[in-house]
Design an enzyme around this catalytic site. Structure first.
Site, PDB file in Angstrom:
ATOM      1  N   ILE A 137      -0.433  -6.920   5.102  1.00  0.00           N
ATOM      2  CA  ILE A 137      -1.187  -5.761   4.604  1.00  0.00           C
ATOM      3  C   ILE A 137      -0.524  -5.223   3.337  1.00  0.00           C
ATOM      4  O   ILE A 137       0.109  -4.164   3.355  1.00  0.00           O
ATOM      5  CB  ILE A 137      -1.310  -4.653   5.678  1.00  0.00           C
ATOM      6  N   PRO A 138      -0.651  -5.951   2.225  1.00  0.00           N
ATOM      7  CA  PRO A 138      -0.129  -5.388   0.977  1.00  0.00           C
ATOM      8  C   PRO A 138      -0.917  -4.124   0.636  1.00  0.00           C
ATOM      9  O   PRO A 138      -2.141  -4.078   0.808  1.00  0.00           O
ATOM     10  CB  PRO A 138      -0.349  -6.501  -0.039  1.00  0.00           C
ATOM     11  N   HIS A 139      -0.199  -3.099   0.203  1.00  0.00           N
ATOM     12  CA  HIS A 139      -0.863  -1.814  -0.023  1.00  0.00           C
ATOM     13  C   HIS A 139      -0.064  -0.956  -0.994  1.00  0.00           C
ATOM     14  O   HIS A 139       1.113  -1.211  -1.239  1.00  0.00           O
ATOM     15  CB  HIS A 139      -1.046  -1.063   1.300  1.00  0.00           C
ATOM     16  N   ALA A 140      -0.743   0.071  -1.489  1.00  0.00           N
ATOM     17  CA  ALA A 140      -0.087   1.070  -2.332  1.00  0.00           C
ATOM     18  C   ALA A 140      -0.900   2.351  -2.290  1.00  0.00           C
ATOM     19  O   ALA A 140      -2.119   2.329  -2.136  1.00  0.00           O
ATOM     20  CB  ALA A 140       0.036   0.578  -3.772  1.00  0.00           C
TER      21      ALA A 140
END
Length: 159
Positions: free
Chosen positions: A67-70
């Site tokens: 879950i790559p996120h920012a």
């Protein structure tokens, strides 16, 4: 949040096959830009933020999920897309369990909404934590089939 509200069928990328996690992130953000969900300028900033987050700590979870996120200022609501890796070997993502990822969920969340950030991550993990949902997503032959798999997960994991 139900994942059917988070993703449209067109945001579920079947046959996603980047060479590495860095290119996976680039392609997912490129999808959001191409779909008009991020401007080119916002996309460049989001890319920078997601890559920085990933360099500081991998977002590879367990059970084939990443879950790559920012959290960024450039959006006022959560936007997301999912790459579904169909190749059996998956994609190395430096995951907690050292297993390759098959489901890569990109989340872009408004920086001002910390609680929404936590809830969204939890909801994604809850639904994708169900074996049958993950299996149906990986087996999906179309974005619509993948979206229907999310619907089953939403219905089966209500609190």
């Amino acid at each position: 949040m139900e994942l059917r509200q988070l993703f449209s069928a067109s945001d579920l990328l079947i046959g996603f096959d980047p060479p590495d996690k860095w290119e996976a992130i680039r392609r997912l953000i490129g999808h959001l830009v191409g779909a008009g969900k991020l401007t080119v300028a916002a996309g460049a900033h989001v890319l920078e933020q997601v890559l920085a987050r990933e360099r500081s700590m991998s977002t590879g979870m367990e059970r084939g999920i990443a879950i790559p996120h920012a959290a960024v200022d450039q959006v006022d609501k959560v936007i997301a897309c999912m790459g579904i890796v169909s190749r059996p070997g998956g994609l190395l993502f430096d995951s907690i369990d050292a297993q390759p990822a098959r489901l890569i969920v990109l989340l872009v969340i408004p920086r001002s909404q910390k609680l929404l950030h936590i809830r969204t991550l939890a909801d994604v993990a809850r639904v994708l934590g169900v074996d049958s949902v993950r299996e149906a997503l990986v087996a999906a032959q179309s974005p619509e089939q993948a979206w229907n798999a999310l619907a089953l997960g939403d219905n089966g994991t209500r609190r």
